[in-house]
Design a protein around this motif. Structure first.
Motif, mmCIF file in Angstrom:
data_model
loop_
_atom_site.group_PDB
_atom_site.id
_atom_site.type_symbol
_atom_site.label_atom_id
_atom_site.label_comp_id
_atom_site.label_asym_id
_atom_site.label_seq_id
_atom_site.Cartn_x
_atom_site.Cartn_y
_atom_site.Cartn_z
ATOM 1 N N TYR A 32 9.158 17.899 -3.910
ATOM 2 C CA TYR A 32 8.007 17.187 -3.340
ATOM 3 C C TYR A 32 8.067 15.816 -3.419
ATOM 4 O O TYR A 32 8.689 15.134 -4.204
ATOM 5 C CB TYR A 32 6.620 17.744 -4.143
ATOM 6 N N LYS A 33 7.219 15.089 -2.427
ATOM 7 C CA LYS A 33 7.008 13.846 -2.050
ATOM 8 C C LYS A 33 5.598 13.542 -2.143
ATOM 9 O O LYS A 33 4.747 14.364 -1.656
ATOM 10 C CB LYS A 33 7.852 13.219 -0.881
ATOM 11 N N GLU A 34 5.102 12.302 -2.614
ATOM 12 C CA GLU A 34 3.746 12.130 -2.611
ATOM 13 C C GLU A 34 3.149 10.723 -1.844
ATOM 14 O O GLU A 34 4.070 10.112 -1.259
ATOM 15 C CB GLU A 34 3.329 11.560 -4.309
ATOM 16 N N ASP A 35 1.982 10.806 -1.289
ATOM 17 C CA ASP A 35 1.140 9.638 -0.772
ATOM 18 C C ASP A 35 2.011 9.205 0.397
ATOM 19 O O ASP A 35 2.652 7.957 0.337
ATOM 20 C CB ASP A 35 1.157 8.692 -1.775
ATOM 21 N N GLN A 36 2.317 9.769 1.417
ATOM 22 C CA GLN A 36 3.032 9.324 2.480
ATOM 23 C C GLN A 36 2.242 8.763 3.688
ATOM 24 O O GLN A 36 2.853 7.933 4.519
ATOM 25 C CB GLN A 36 4.085 10.659 3.079
ATOM 26 N N PHE A 37 0.949 9.000 3.509
ATOM 27 C CA PHE A 37 -0.069 8.316 4.262
ATOM 28 C C PHE A 37 -1.215 7.546 3.466
ATOM 29 O O PHE A 37 -1.508 7.980 2.492
ATOM 30 C CB PHE A 37 -0.870 9.288 5.469
ATOM 31 N N SER A 216 -2.830 -30.434 5.465
ATOM 32 C CA SER A 216 -2.570 -29.257 5.834
ATOM 33 C C SER A 216 -3.511 -28.329 5.384
ATOM 34 O O SER A 216 -4.163 -28.449 4.217
ATOM 35 C CB SER A 216 -1.250 -28.736 5.413
ATOM 36 N N ILE A 217 -3.967 -27.131 6.156
ATOM 37 C CA ILE A 217 -4.640 -26.086 5.794
ATOM 38 C C ILE A 217 -3.861 -25.028 5.184
ATOM 39 O O ILE A 217 -3.216 -24.319 5.850
ATOM 40 C CB ILE A 217 -5.580 -25.546 7.071
ATOM 41 N N ASP A 218 -3.842 -24.969 3.918
ATOM 42 C CA ASP A 218 -2.746 -24.282 3.162
ATOM 43 C C ASP A 218 -3.540 -23.044 2.590
ATOM 44 O O ASP A 218 -3.014 -22.353 1.456
ATOM 45 C CB ASP A 218 -2.207 -25.065 2.105
ATOM 46 N N MET A 219 -4.579 -22.537 3.345
ATOM 47 C CA MET A 219 -5.516 -21.316 2.851
ATOM 48 C C MET A 219 -4.417 -20.185 3.004
ATOM 49 O O MET A 219 -3.654 -20.095 3.870
ATOM 50 C CB MET A 219 -6.636 -21.302 3.738
ATOM 51 N N ASN A 220 -4.646 -19.271 1.913
ATOM 52 C CA ASN A 220 -3.853 -17.916 2.086
ATOM 53 C C ASN A 220 -5.094 -16.849 2.024
ATOM 54 O O ASN A 220 -6.211 -17.213 1.747
ATOM 55 C CB ASN A 220 -2.895 -17.491 1.022
ATOM 56 N N ASN A 221 -4.509 -15.613 1.944
ATOM 57 C CA ASN A 221 -5.480 -14.686 2.173
ATOM 58 C C ASN A 221 -5.221 -13.602 0.816
ATOM 59 O O ASN A 221 -4.384 -13.389 0.441
ATOM 60 C CB ASN A 221 -4.993 -13.683 3.531
ATOM 61 N N ILE A 222 -6.449 -13.260 0.228
ATOM 62 C CA ILE A 222 -6.628 -12.270 -0.798
ATOM 63 C C ILE A 222 -7.421 -11.113 -0.550
ATOM 64 O O ILE A 222 -8.675 -11.164 0.110
ATOM 65 C CB ILE A 222 -7.222 -12.995 -2.074
ATOM 66 N N LYS A 223 -6.880 -9.937 -0.578
ATOM 67 C CA LYS A 223 -7.731 -8.670 -0.242
ATOM 68 C C LYS A 223 -7.902 -7.886 -1.466
ATOM 69 O O LYS A 223 -7.120 -7.650 -2.253
ATOM 70 C CB LYS A 223 -6.694 -8.047 0.674
ATOM 71 N N ILE A 224 -9.248 -7.432 -1.430
ATOM 72 C CA ILE A 224 -9.766 -6.734 -2.521
ATOM 73 C C ILE A 224 -10.412 -5.467 -2.103
ATOM 74 O O ILE A 224 -11.160 -5.642 -1.139
ATOM 75 C CB ILE A 224 -10.552 -7.240 -3.547
ATOM 76 N N GLY A 225 -10.136 -4.158 -2.389
ATOM 77 C CA GLY A 225 -10.594 -3.182 -1.669
ATOM 78 C C GLY A 225 -10.200 -1.718 -2.282
ATOM 79 O O GLY A 225 -9.904 -1.484 -3.640
ATOM 80 N N LEU A 226 -10.211 -0.739 -1.711
ATOM 81 C CA LEU A 226 -9.958 0.697 -2.018
ATOM 82 C C LEU A 226 -8.959 1.170 -1.077
ATOM 83 O O LEU A 226 -9.109 0.915 0.298
ATOM 84 C CB LEU A 226 -11.201 1.616 -2.137
ATOM 85 N N ILE A 227 -8.026 1.976 -1.582
ATOM 86 C CA ILE A 227 -7.012 2.631 -0.824
ATOM 87 C C ILE A 227 -7.071 4.046 -1.193
ATOM 88 O O ILE A 227 -6.981 4.446 -2.230
ATOM 89 C CB ILE A 227 -5.582 1.821 -0.856
ATOM 90 N N PHE A 228 -6.858 4.972 -0.123
ATOM 91 C CA PHE A 228 -6.742 6.391 -0.006
ATOM 92 C C PHE A 228 -5.369 6.887 0.536
ATOM 93 O O PHE A 228 -5.126 6.521 1.462
ATOM 94 C CB PHE A 228 -7.925 7.105 0.711
ATOM 95 N N TYR A 229 -4.888 7.792 -0.373
ATOM 96 C CA TYR A 229 -3.493 8.269 -0.089
ATOM 97 C C TYR A 229 -3.650 9.937 0.311
ATOM 98 O O TYR A 229 -4.347 10.498 0.052
ATOM 99 C CB TYR A 229 -2.565 8.260 -1.352
ATOM 100 N N ILE A 230 -2.971 10.330 1.161
ATOM 101 C CA ILE A 230 -2.657 11.487 1.988
ATOM 102 C C ILE A 230 -1.247 12.004 1.948
ATOM 103 O O ILE A 230 -0.445 11.299 2.160
ATOM 104 C CB ILE A 230 -3.133 11.648 3.354
ATOM 105 N N LEU A 231 -1.126 13.038 1.527
ATOM 106 C CA LEU A 231 0.111 13.708 1.137
ATOM 107 C C LEU A 231 1.074 13.656 2.567
ATOM 108 O O LEU A 231 0.570 14.040 3.551
ATOM 109 C CB LEU A 231 0.176 15.325 0.806
#
Length: 231
Positions: A32-37, A216-231
């Motif tokens: 089996y393989k997991e979490d492909q989507f 220089s505008i040295d801003m970077n991006n930080i992302k915080i959230g939830l992730i859902f996996y589908i087989l």
């Protein structure tokens, strides 16, 4: 006669249940393989912000894609994966971005928040995540703990800057001020359906030649959230 019929019926039922049970056991996928989507929703933050630059409103992101899961051990709870995905992100802030007729871009920080009703930029990114994966899954168990960490490459293929306020309604599409190639570190962990997601960009949001007051505008991006996996 009736008793014999019932006996034959019960015997056939018993044999059928044994065959069915063996069939179910045989179709268990030991490879089996997991979490492909995956599907993720995030709150987007600025890192390394210039003085007086702030965020307002709800800056959000939506991310989805496909991962090729490649187990590395016999138990298949350790794996490497590589994928392809799409991400759209919006950022609400007080940085006023404007261009003249020669497409020269200037930046100003709006200190009075009551002078505008909308000020944001958004982007569309094609992404390639690469992950090292650890999990407690088995061929029969679909609820398990997971820790996935890795690196994500991205390319911005579309952007939009939009302002609405005292200076009018202004919109720019696909302006050349953003760093097109994005890359950073990502981490997801959790149990079953609910998994936390973190991303820290190592690349700046804006190209290096873009400046505020000579810096220089040295801003970077930080992302915080939830992730859902589908087989």
């Amino acid at each position: 006669m009736r008793n014999r019929i019932w006996f034959v019926f019960l015997w056939i039922s018993g044999v059928y249940q044994v065959i069915a049970q063996n069939t179910i056991e045989k179709v268990v996928d030991s490879l089996y393989k997991e979490d492909q989507f995956y599907l993720a929703v995030t709150y987007n933050l600025f890192g390394n912000r210039p003085v007086d630059l702030s965020q307002n409103g709800f800056s959000n992101g939506l991310h989805l894609g496909f991962m090729k899961d490649m187990p590395l051990n016999k138990r298949r709870n350790v794996a490497l994966s590589i994928g392809l995905g799409y991400s759209t992100n919006s950022f609400y802030h007080n940085l006023y971005i404007s261009q003249d007729e020669n497409q020269v871009t200037t930046y100003d920080i709006i200190l009075q928040s009551d002078t505008y009703t909308k000020n944001k930029f958004s982007n569309h990114i094609v992404e390639m995540p690469i992950e090292f994966r650890w999990r407690t899954s088995t061929p029969e168990e679909y609820k398990f703990w997971r820790i996935y960490t890795g690196f994500k490459l991205g390319y911005i293929f579309g952007n939009r800057v939009k302002y609405r306020g005292d200076l009018g309604d202004i919109q720019y599409n696909n302006i050349k001020v953003f760093e097109k190639f994005q890359y950073g570190l990502n981490l997801s962990f959790g149990y079953n359906t609910w998994n936390a997601y973190l991303y820290y960009a190592l690349s700046p949001i804006f190209s290096k030649e873009n400046q505020i007051n000579g810096e220089s505008i040295d801003m970077n991006n930080i992302k915080i959230g939830l992730i859902f996996y589908i087989l």
